[in-house]
Design a protein around this motif. Structure first.
Motif, PDB file in Angstrom:
ATOM      1  N   TRP A 112      -7.472   0.691   1.588  1.00  0.00           N
ATOM      2  CA  TRP A 112      -8.456   0.113   2.511  1.00  0.00           C
ATOM      3  C   TRP A 112      -8.851  -1.287   2.076  1.00  0.00           C
ATOM      4  O   TRP A 112      -9.082  -2.170   2.892  1.00  0.00           O
ATOM      5  CB  TRP A 112      -9.679   1.036   2.569  1.00  0.00           C
ATOM      6  CG  TRP A 112     -10.689   0.680   3.605  1.00  0.00           C
ATOM      7  CD1 TRP A 112     -10.447   0.393   4.916  1.00  0.00           C
ATOM      8  CD2 TRP A 112     -12.110   0.589   3.425  1.00  0.00           C
ATOM      9  NE1 TRP A 112     -11.627   0.136   5.578  1.00  0.00           N
ATOM     10  CE2 TRP A 112     -12.666   0.244   4.686  1.00  0.00           C
ATOM     11  CE3 TRP A 112     -12.957   0.787   2.345  1.00  0.00           C
ATOM     12  CZ2 TRP A 112     -14.034   0.083   4.877  1.00  0.00           C
ATOM     13  CZ3 TRP A 112     -14.317   0.624   2.528  1.00  0.00           C
ATOM     14  CH2 TRP A 112     -14.839   0.271   3.795  1.00  0.00           C
TER      15      TRP A 112
ATOM     16  N   SER B  36       5.683   3.575  -4.152  1.00  0.00           N
ATOM     17  CA  SER B  36       6.069   4.924  -4.551  1.00  0.00           C
ATOM     18  C   SER B  36       5.432   5.298  -5.887  1.00  0.00           C
ATOM     19  O   SER B  36       5.202   4.447  -6.747  1.00  0.00           O
ATOM     20  CB  SER B  36       7.602   5.018  -4.665  1.00  0.00           C
ATOM     21  OG  SER B  36       8.077   4.135  -5.661  1.00  0.00           O
TER      22      SER B  36
ATOM     23  N   ASP C 290      -9.842   8.435  -1.905  1.00  0.00           N
ATOM     24  CA  ASP C 290      -8.641   8.342  -1.076  1.00  0.00           C
ATOM     25  C   ASP C 290      -8.008   6.971  -1.309  1.00  0.00           C
ATOM     26  O   ASP C 290      -8.563   5.942  -0.935  1.00  0.00           O
ATOM     27  CB  ASP C 290      -9.012   8.500   0.404  1.00  0.00           C
ATOM     28  CG  ASP C 290      -7.790   8.529   1.315  1.00  0.00           C
ATOM     29  OD1 ASP C 290      -6.664   8.345   0.800  1.00  0.00           O
ATOM     30  OD2 ASP C 290      -7.950   8.713   2.530  1.00  0.00           O
ATOM     31  N   CYS C 291      -6.865   6.958  -1.956  1.00  0.00           N
ATOM     32  CA  CYS C 291      -6.196   5.697  -2.317  1.00  0.00           C
ATOM     33  C   CYS C 291      -5.343   5.205  -1.145  1.00  0.00           C
ATOM     34  O   CYS C 291      -4.110   5.132  -1.221  1.00  0.00           O
ATOM     35  CB  CYS C 291      -5.361   5.890  -3.569  1.00  0.00           C
ATOM     36  SG  CYS C 291      -6.322   6.415  -5.004  1.00  0.00           S
ATOM     37  N   ASP C 292      -6.013   4.864  -0.044  1.00  0.00           N
ATOM     38  CA  ASP C 292      -5.314   4.489   1.177  1.00  0.00           C
ATOM     39  C   ASP C 292      -5.114   2.989   1.336  1.00  0.00           C
ATOM     40  O   ASP C 292      -4.614   2.526   2.348  1.00  0.00           O
ATOM     41  CB  ASP C 292      -6.085   5.025   2.395  1.00  0.00           C
ATOM     42  CG  ASP C 292      -7.501   4.458   2.486  1.00  0.00           C
ATOM     43  OD1 ASP C 292      -7.922   3.754   1.532  1.00  0.00           O
ATOM     44  OD2 ASP C 292      -8.184   4.728   3.490  1.00  0.00           O
TER      45      ASP C 292
ATOM     46  N   ARG D  39       2.453   6.402  -6.350  1.00  0.00           N
ATOM     47  CA  ARG D  39       1.001   6.228  -6.368  1.00  0.00           C
ATOM     48  C   ARG D  39       0.317   7.521  -5.942  1.00  0.00           C
ATOM     49  O   ARG D  39       0.703   8.149  -4.965  1.00  0.00           O
ATOM     50  CB  ARG D  39       0.608   5.091  -5.423  1.00  0.00           C
ATOM     51  CG  ARG D  39      -0.882   4.905  -5.264  1.00  0.00           C
ATOM     52  CD  ARG D  39      -1.188   3.704  -4.394  1.00  0.00           C
ATOM     53  NE  ARG D  39      -0.727   2.488  -5.027  1.00  0.00           N
ATOM     54  CZ  ARG D  39      -0.627   1.314  -4.412  1.00  0.00           C
ATOM     55  NH1 ARG D  39      -0.933   1.226  -3.138  1.00  0.00           N
ATOM     56  NH2 ARG D  39      -0.216   0.257  -5.065  1.00  0.00           N
ATOM     57  N   ARG D  40      -0.693   7.914  -6.667  1.00  0.00           N
ATOM     58  CA  ARG D  40      -1.445   9.102  -6.299  1.00  0.00           C
ATOM     59  C   ARG D  40      -2.276   8.812  -5.057  1.00  0.00           C
ATOM     60  O   ARG D  40      -2.981   7.811  -4.977  1.00  0.00           O
ATOM     61  CB  ARG D  40      -2.356   9.522  -7.449  1.00  0.00           C
ATOM     62  CG  ARG D  40      -3.089  10.831  -7.195  1.00  0.00           C
ATOM     63  CD  ARG D  40      -4.105  11.106  -8.277  1.00  0.00           C
ATOM     64  NE  ARG D  40      -3.476  11.282  -9.565  1.00  0.00           N
ATOM     65  CZ  ARG D  40      -4.167  11.324 -10.707  1.00  0.00           C
ATOM     66  NH1 ARG D  40      -5.459  11.173 -10.692  1.00  0.00           N
ATOM     67  NH2 ARG D  40      -3.551  11.496 -11.852  1.00  0.00           N
ATOM     68  N   GLU D  41      -2.240   9.689  -4.065  1.00  0.00           N
ATOM     69  CA  GLU D  41      -2.961   9.481  -2.823  1.00  0.00           C
ATOM     70  C   GLU D  41      -4.412   9.936  -2.915  1.00  0.00           C
ATOM     71  O   GLU D  41      -5.265   9.426  -2.203  1.00  0.00           O
ATOM     72  CB  GLU D  41      -2.266  10.221  -1.679  1.00  0.00           C
ATOM     73  CG  GLU D  41      -0.860   9.689  -1.386  1.00  0.00           C
ATOM     74  CD  GLU D  41      -0.204  10.431  -0.252  1.00  0.00           C
ATOM     75  OE1 GLU D  41      -0.814  11.391   0.257  1.00  0.00           O
ATOM     76  OE2 GLU D  41       0.922  10.069   0.126  1.00  0.00           O
ATOM     77  N   LYS D  42      -4.687  10.903  -3.768  1.00  0.00           N
ATOM     78  CA  LYS D  42      -6.030  11.462  -3.873  1.00  0.00           C
ATOM     79  C   LYS D  42      -6.390  11.618  -5.348  1.00  0.00           C
ATOM     80  O   LYS D  42      -5.619  12.150  -6.131  1.00  0.00           O
ATOM     81  CB  LYS D  42      -6.089  12.820  -3.178  1.00  0.00           C
ATOM     82  CG  LYS D  42      -7.451  13.496  -3.244  1.00  0.00           C
ATOM     83  CD  LYS D  42      -7.394  14.909  -2.703  1.00  0.00           C
ATOM     84  CE  LYS D  42      -7.069  14.948  -1.228  1.00  0.00           C
ATOM     85  NZ  LYS D  42      -7.178  16.328  -0.680  1.00  0.00           N
TER      86      LYS D  42
ATOM     87  N   ILE E  55       0.815  -1.217   0.000  1.00  0.00           N
ATOM     88  CA  ILE E  55       0.000   0.000   0.000  1.00  0.00           C
ATOM     89  C   ILE E  55       0.850   1.269   0.000  1.00  0.00           C
ATOM     90  O   ILE E  55       0.337   2.366  -0.184  1.00  0.00           O
ATOM     91  CB  ILE E  55      -0.951   0.029   1.213  1.00  0.00           C
ATOM     92  CG1 ILE E  55      -0.152   0.052   2.526  1.00  0.00           C
ATOM     93  CG2 ILE E  55      -1.898  -1.148   1.177  1.00  0.00           C
ATOM     94  CD1 ILE E  55      -1.032   0.216   3.746  1.00  0.00           C
ATOM     95  N   ASN E  56       2.152   1.134   0.193  1.00  0.00           N
ATOM     96  CA  ASN E  56       3.039   2.301   0.226  1.00  0.00           C
ATOM     97  C   ASN E  56       3.886   2.407  -1.032  1.00  0.00           C
ATOM     98  O   ASN E  56       4.960   2.986  -1.010  1.00  0.00           O
ATOM     99  CB  ASN E  56       3.952   2.218   1.455  1.00  0.00           C
ATOM    100  CG  ASN E  56       3.170   2.264   2.750  1.00  0.00           C
ATOM    101  OD1 ASN E  56       2.251   3.064   2.901  1.00  0.00           O
ATOM    102  ND2 ASN E  56       3.517   1.381   3.679  1.00  0.00           N
TER     103      ASN E  56
ATOM    104  N   GLY F 192      -9.411   1.932  -2.694  1.00  0.00           N
ATOM    105  CA  GLY F 192      -9.527   3.176  -1.949  1.00  0.00           C
ATOM    106  C   GLY F 192     -10.904   3.367  -1.330  1.00  0.00           C
ATOM    107  O   GLY F 192     -11.729   2.447  -1.279  1.00  0.00           O
TER     108      GLY F 192
END
Length: 419
Positions: A98, A20, A94-96, A22-25, A17-18, A76
């Motif tokens: 989840w 690099s 939100d590309c968190d 990757r767009r977060e929003k 999920i981390n 997300g």
């Protein structure tokens, strides 16, 4: 009623999920937000039963985790922002990481023959084979994931279905240059990495502000009528296409197989509708805009890169036509969709945001709405136990005029489902 028992339900997260880069929003475009009132799109595929000694559930969830690392928007969450300064709301993904919901279910007494005939009425228990029944787009704000999948074991087969948030991925149907299907079917087709394009409309500020009142008055759609499936053989489709092209009598414009079938359905439905000749009637289908934009987009781009092509006429005018002229109107409607018209619709939507105030919204009551496409490669998926033998749609958007089009299992055939 035959029962479907849920054995397990879990959230599957991307492997990394981390990752690099990757767009977060991800902000939603006007063409995304205009679908806020719709239910989740639901589709499913029927397979022969594999060797159950194989660890197929871990294999499915493991590969899903890998796919979500690549197609990370599906893992997300939908987020709403209250803009106090102007009494509006905004939405973004939100590309968190989840995750997506994965359901393992069993229908021990249901056979493939019980559930999926090639045509006829759809059994009442079929909605239990789908994971996101009665889930509307706004429900993702509360508790629903953007993607849900269900694996249902049957007596002699298996059914893999999915429901997804329509504002993340699209499913165009009627554009003649469409080859590999929508962004969602690309997710289902391949686990290779895609490029999530950074394209946005110029002249639109993100996030888009939607008046609070427009969101609070969004409708709840009602269940639709009895489901049916109609089968068009390769020979029948060929006959319709030849007839339509013969009737228009020109070499400059060609009617496609899909346009001929849609025209035939439109004419047949209106003939038996009982509507007055003066009433207005529309046929609507999503045209793929990826290659029509300037510059063109890659086919894998997520989001709703489609425009609603609408052919409008009166009942009387339609009944006075033959198949060819009806198909020609549909064809011309698709051809006029351009980069300029697409941008103008988006910009006008932002200037005067109006969400639908009835359950069918802009899909007017006297409309035939065509979704999905026979060009989608729904029978090319193999999880290790062979390819699907049938494709079906789950409970839809409560719109009586909606038809879902699938490629038939026989080469060159088409199945049309009325959900």
């Amino acid at each position: 009623m035959r029962e479907v028992t849920v054995l397990s339900s879990s959230m599957v997260r991307p492997e990394n999920i981390n990752r690099s880069g990757r767009r977060e929003k991800i902000h939603l475009t006007p063409h995304d937000l205009d679908l806020l009132y719709l239910f989740y799109h639901q589709r499913g595929l029927l397979f022969h039963k594999p060797d159950l000694e194989n660890r197929f559930i871990p294999r499915l969830t493991g590969s899903l985790s890998t796919a979500l690392e690549i197609y990370f928007p599906f893992a997300g969450r939908l987020v709403k922002v209250n803009n106090q300064e102007d009494d509006t709301v905004s939405f973004y993904i939100d590309c968190d990481g989840w995750g997506a919901k994965f359901v393992h279910a069993k229908a021990e007494s249901v056979t493939m023959n019980d559930a999926f005939q090639s045509h006829g009425y759809v059994p009442d228990f079929i909605p239990q084979f789908f994971p996101a029944n009665n889930v509307q787009s706004r429900d993702a704000l509360v508790s629903e994931p953007l993607l849900a999948l269900q694996f249902t074991e049957m007596k002699d087969g298996m059914f893999i279905s999915f429901g997804y948030y329509h504002m993340v991925a699209d499913g165009p149907m009627i554009s003649p240059n469409l080859t590999n299907g929508s962004s969602f079917w690309n997710f289902f087709h391949t686990w290779s990495k895609i490029c999530l394009n950074d394209w946005f409309f110029e002249g639109i500020d993100y996030p888009i502000h939607i008046p609070v009142l427009e969101i609070e008055t969004l409708p709840r759609c009602e269940p639709s009528t009895k489901e049916r499936v109609f089968h068009f053989s390769k020979k029948k489709i060929s006959d319709l296409k030849v007839k339509a092209n013969y009737e228009i009598g020109t070499m400059d414009l060609k009617i496609s197989s899909l346009q001929a079938v849609v025209a035939y359905l439109w004419l047949s439905i209106i003939t038996h509708s009982g509507l007055n000749r003066e009433e207005e009637m529309q046929c609507k289908g999503a045209a793929d805009m990826r290659q029509r934009l300037n510059p063109p987009l890659k086919k894998e781009c997520f989001g709703n890169v489609t425009n609603l092509a609408t052919a409008t006429t009166t009942v009387g005018e339609l009944l006075d036509r033959r198949l060819g002229k009806t198909a020609l109107q549909i064809s011309k409607t698709v051809k006029v969709e351009t980069n300029e018209s697409y941008e103008n619709i988006a910009k006008n939507w932002v200037r005067n945001v109006k969400m639908p105030k009835t359950s069918v919204g802009r899909l007017a009551k006297n409309s035939l709405i065509i979704t999905s496409s026979p060009r989608f490669e729904v029978y090319n998926h193999d999880f290790g136990w062979g390819k699907p033998i049938a494709a079906r749609a789950g409970p839809a958007n409560g719109t009586g005029g909606m038809l879902v089009v699938f490629r038939g299992v026989e080469e060159g055939s088409i199945d049309v489902m009325r959900p």
